[in-house]
Motif scaffolding. Structure first.
Motif, PDB file in Angstrom:
ATOM      1  N   ILE A  75      29.501  68.260  45.177  1.00 61.34           N
ATOM      2  CA  ILE A  75      28.368  67.446  44.750  1.00 61.34           C
ATOM      3  C   ILE A  75      28.860  66.378  43.792  1.00 61.34           C
ATOM      4  O   ILE A  75      29.662  66.647  42.899  1.00 61.34           O
ATOM      5  CB  ILE A  75      27.293  68.310  44.052  1.00 61.34           C
ATOM      6  CG1 ILE A  75      26.728  69.337  45.011  1.00 61.34           C
ATOM      7  CG2 ILE A  75      26.177  67.432  43.479  1.00 61.34           C
ATOM      8  CD1 ILE A  75      25.778  70.337  44.368  1.00 61.34           C
ATOM      9  N   ALA A  76      28.373  65.161  43.964  1.00 60.31           N
ATOM     10  CA  ALA A  76      28.660  64.057  43.048  1.00 60.31           C
ATOM     11  C   ALA A  76      27.450  63.118  43.069  1.00 60.31           C
ATOM     12  O   ALA A  76      26.511  63.323  43.834  1.00 60.31           O
ATOM     13  CB  ALA A  76      29.934  63.318  43.462  1.00 60.31           C
ATOM     14  N   ARG A  77      27.511  62.094  42.238  1.00 61.20           N
ATOM     15  CA  ARG A  77      26.423  61.106  42.190  1.00 61.20           C
ATOM     16  C   ARG A  77      26.998  59.702  42.336  1.00 61.20           C
ATOM     17  O   ARG A  77      28.133  59.445  41.962  1.00 61.20           O
ATOM     18  CB  ARG A  77      25.662  61.205  40.869  1.00 61.20           C
ATOM     19  CG  ARG A  77      24.960  62.517  40.664  1.00 61.20           C
ATOM     20  CD  ARG A  77      24.247  62.606  39.319  1.00 61.20           C
ATOM     21  NE  ARG A  77      25.022  62.134  38.176  1.00 61.20           N
ATOM     22  CZ  ARG A  77      25.965  62.815  37.549  1.00 61.20           C
ATOM     23  NH1 ARG A  77      26.314  64.016  37.967  1.00 61.20           N
ATOM     24  NH2 ARG A  77      26.582  62.305  36.506  1.00 61.20           N
ATOM     25  N   THR A  78      26.161  58.819  42.882  1.00 62.57           N
ATOM     26  CA  THR A  78      26.506  57.413  42.964  1.00 62.57           C
ATOM     27  C   THR A  78      25.306  56.594  42.511  1.00 62.57           C
ATOM     28  O   THR A  78      24.157  57.035  42.636  1.00 62.57           O
ATOM     29  CB  THR A  78      26.942  57.001  44.390  1.00 62.57           C
ATOM     30  OG1 THR A  78      27.349  55.632  44.383  1.00 62.57           O
ATOM     31  CG2 THR A  78      25.831  57.185  45.403  1.00 62.57           C
ATOM     32  N   GLU A  79      25.553  55.437  41.979  1.00 61.59           N
ATOM     33  CA  GLU A  79      24.487  54.530  41.545  1.00 61.59           C
ATOM     34  C   GLU A  79      24.291  53.468  42.616  1.00 61.59           C
ATOM     35  O   GLU A  79      25.260  52.849  43.072  1.00 61.59           O
ATOM     36  CB  GLU A  79      24.875  53.868  40.216  1.00 61.59           C
ATOM     37  CG  GLU A  79      23.823  52.953  39.645  1.00 61.59           C
ATOM     38  CD  GLU A  79      22.670  53.699  38.983  1.00 61.59           C
ATOM     39  OE1 GLU A  79      21.573  53.119  38.902  1.00 61.59           O
ATOM     40  OE2 GLU A  79      22.872  54.840  38.542  1.00 61.59           O
ATOM     41  N   VAL A  83      18.030  50.583  42.847  1.00 65.07           N
ATOM     42  CA  VAL A  83      17.391  51.783  43.390  1.00 65.07           C
ATOM     43  C   VAL A  83      17.509  52.928  42.388  1.00 65.07           C
ATOM     44  O   VAL A  83      16.527  53.544  42.014  1.00 65.07           O
ATOM     45  CB  VAL A  83      18.021  52.199  44.743  1.00 65.07           C
ATOM     46  CG1 VAL A  83      17.450  53.518  45.226  1.00 65.07           C
ATOM     47  CG2 VAL A  83      17.808  51.106  45.775  1.00 65.07           C
ATOM     48  N   GLY A  84      18.727  53.224  41.952  1.00 62.69           N
ATOM     49  CA  GLY A  84      18.971  54.307  41.010  1.00 62.69           C
ATOM     50  C   GLY A  84      20.069  55.228  41.492  1.00 62.69           C
ATOM     51  O   GLY A  84      20.779  54.941  42.456  1.00 62.69           O
ATOM     52  N   GLU A 118      19.727  73.940  47.428  1.00 63.43           N
ATOM     53  CA  GLU A 118      19.210  74.214  46.082  1.00 63.43           C
ATOM     54  C   GLU A 118      20.095  73.577  45.015  1.00 63.43           C
ATOM     55  O   GLU A 118      19.603  73.000  44.046  1.00 63.43           O
ATOM     56  CB  GLU A 118      19.084  75.716  45.850  1.00 63.43           C
ATOM     57  CG  GLU A 118      17.934  76.330  46.623  1.00 63.43           C
ATOM     58  CD  GLU A 118      17.942  77.859  46.602  1.00 63.43           C
ATOM     59  OE1 GLU A 118      18.811  78.462  45.913  1.00 63.43           O
ATOM     60  OE2 GLU A 118      17.090  78.455  47.291  1.00 63.43           O
ATOM     61  N   ALA A 119      21.418  73.680  45.183  1.00 64.39           N
ATOM     62  CA  ALA A 119      22.338  73.082  44.211  1.00 64.39           C
ATOM     63  C   ALA A 119      22.213  71.559  44.203  1.00 64.39           C
ATOM     64  O   ALA A 119      22.225  70.932  43.135  1.00 64.39           O
ATOM     65  CB  ALA A 119      23.777  73.492  44.526  1.00 64.39           C
ATOM     66  N   LEU A 120      22.074  70.963  45.374  1.00 66.46           N
ATOM     67  CA  LEU A 120      21.925  69.507  45.461  1.00 66.46           C
ATOM     68  C   LEU A 120      20.601  69.066  44.860  1.00 66.46           C
ATOM     69  O   LEU A 120      20.542  68.084  44.101  1.00 66.46           O
ATOM     70  CB  LEU A 120      22.041  69.067  46.922  1.00 66.46           C
ATOM     71  CG  LEU A 120      22.065  67.574  47.193  1.00 66.46           C
ATOM     72  CD1 LEU A 120      23.204  66.880  46.456  1.00 66.46           C
ATOM     73  CD2 LEU A 120      22.173  67.330  48.697  1.00 66.46           C
ATOM     74  N   ASP A 121      19.532  69.805  45.148  1.00 61.79           N
ATOM     75  CA  ASP A 121      18.220  69.500  44.575  1.00 61.79           C
ATOM     76  C   ASP A 121      18.255  69.633  43.055  1.00 61.79           C
ATOM     77  O   ASP A 121      17.727  68.787  42.337  1.00 61.79           O
ATOM     78  CB  ASP A 121      17.160  70.425  45.177  1.00 61.79           C
ATOM     79  CG  ASP A 121      15.773  70.125  44.647  1.00 61.79           C
ATOM     80  OD1 ASP A 121      15.279  68.998  44.878  1.00 61.79           O
ATOM     81  OD2 ASP A 121      15.181  71.007  43.985  1.00 61.79           O
ATOM     82  N   ASP A 122      18.907  70.686  42.558  1.00 65.13           N
ATOM     83  CA  ASP A 122      19.031  70.894  41.118  1.00 65.13           C
ATOM     84  C   ASP A 122      19.771  69.730  40.462  1.00 65.13           C
ATOM     85  O   ASP A 122      19.359  69.224  39.411  1.00 65.13           O
ATOM     86  CB  ASP A 122      19.760  72.217  40.844  1.00 65.13           C
ATOM     87  CG  ASP A 122      19.923  72.474  39.361  1.00 65.13           C
ATOM     88  OD1 ASP A 122      18.897  72.612  38.654  1.00 65.13           O
ATOM     89  OD2 ASP A 122      21.087  72.514  38.894  1.00 65.13           O
ATOM     90  N   GLU A 123      20.861  69.297  41.089  1.00 65.84           N
ATOM     91  CA  GLU A 123      21.629  68.155  40.555  1.00 65.84           C
ATOM     92  C   GLU A 123      20.761  66.903  40.493  1.00 65.84           C
ATOM     93  O   GLU A 123      20.728  66.195  39.486  1.00 65.84           O
ATOM     94  CB  GLU A 123      22.856  67.895  41.430  1.00 65.84           C
ATOM     95  CG  GLU A 123      23.709  66.730  40.983  1.00 65.84           C
ATOM     96  CD  GLU A 123      24.556  67.021  39.765  1.00 65.84           C
ATOM     97  OE1 GLU A 123      25.127  66.063  39.202  1.00 65.84           O
ATOM     98  OE2 GLU A 123      24.667  68.192  39.347  1.00 65.84           O
ATOM     99  N   GLY A 128      17.956  63.046  37.197  1.00 69.09           N
ATOM    100  CA  GLY A 128      16.962  61.997  37.409  1.00 69.09           C
ATOM    101  C   GLY A 128      17.263  61.108  38.605  1.00 69.09           C
ATOM    102  O   GLY A 128      16.930  59.922  38.608  1.00 69.09           O
ATOM    103  N   CYS A 129      17.871  61.669  39.633  1.00 71.67           N
ATOM    104  CA  CYS A 129      18.209  60.893  40.827  1.00 71.67           C
ATOM    105  C   CYS A 129      16.939  60.563  41.623  1.00 71.67           C
ATOM    106  O   CYS A 129      15.987  61.335  41.634  1.00 71.67           O
ATOM    107  CB  CYS A 129      19.187  61.672  41.712  1.00 71.67           C
ATOM    108  SG  CYS A 129      20.785  61.979  40.929  1.00 71.67           S
ATOM    109  N   VAL A 130      16.973  59.441  42.296  1.00 74.96           N
ATOM    110  CA  VAL A 130      15.835  59.029  43.125  1.00 74.96           C
ATOM    111  C   VAL A 130      15.903  59.639  44.514  1.00 74.96           C
ATOM    112  O   VAL A 130      14.914  59.623  45.247  1.00 74.96           O
ATOM    113  CB  VAL A 130      15.727  57.491  43.225  1.00 74.96           C
ATOM    114  CG1 VAL A 130      15.488  56.875  41.843  1.00 74.96           C
ATOM    115  CG2 VAL A 130      16.966  56.893  43.879  1.00 74.96           C
ATOM    116  N   ALA A 131      17.067  60.162  44.888  1.00 75.75           N
ATOM    117  CA  ALA A 131      17.234  60.748  46.219  1.00 75.75           C
ATOM    118  C   ALA A 131      18.436  61.679  46.206  1.00 75.75           C
ATOM    119  O   ALA A 131      19.272  61.634  45.304  1.00 75.75           O
ATOM    120  CB  ALA A 131      17.438  59.654  47.272  1.00 75.75           C
TER     121      ALA A 131
END
Length: 140
Positions: A75-79, A83-84, A118-123, A128-131
């Motif tokens: 799991i990671a995040r991108t901006e 959009v967010g 569940e882990a992705l939804d929790d992240e 505060g991710c938009v998607a």
């Protein structure tokens, strides 16, 4: 194959033997971020990459599954500008070496998929991710 229209790409079964070619191809397509994480006891892993307008991948972590193969979700995040933040998850669910995988293998995959989502939804919620975007090989 080309990834020219993609801005987020996820891969499974990335090995020491193919990672250099994969990175070279991603570089040629303009991808600027690449993560490969060991999530299995097998000699391969999952990977993800982004290219503009998606930002670099941050906050990478692996959540393990109950698995005979030591698998989990990366799991990671991108901006994404204007959009967010988007949470991205890449998983490779349990494989079976049996010609006819039994109910136990299917039940394990279902449980792994629940843990992954569940882990992705929790992240996504905690950050505060938009998607959230789930990618991977579910072996179905």
């Amino acid at each position: 194959r080309t990834l020219s229209a993609a801005h987020v790409a996820c891969f499974q079964e990335v090995t020491d033997g193919n990672v250099r070619d994969l990175r070279r191809g991603l570089d040629a397509e303009g991808f600027h971020a690449f993560l490969a994480q060991q999530t299995t006891i097998a000699p391969y892993r999952v990977a993800m990459a982004t290219k503009p307008p998606a930002g670099k991948l941050v906050g990478a972590r692996t959540v393990g599954f109950e698995s005979q193969m030591g698998r989990g979700i990366l799991i990671a995040r991108t901006e994404w500008p204007s959009v967010g933040q988007i949470a991205v998850g890449c998983a490779h669910l349990e494989s079976s070496t049996d010609a006819n995988p039994g109910r136990a293998t299917f039940a394990m995959r279902e449980a792994q998929l629940r843990v992954a989502l569940e882990a992705l939804d929790d992240e996504a919620r905690r950050r505060g991710c938009v998607a959230a975007l789930f990618c991977g090989d579910t072996n179905w």
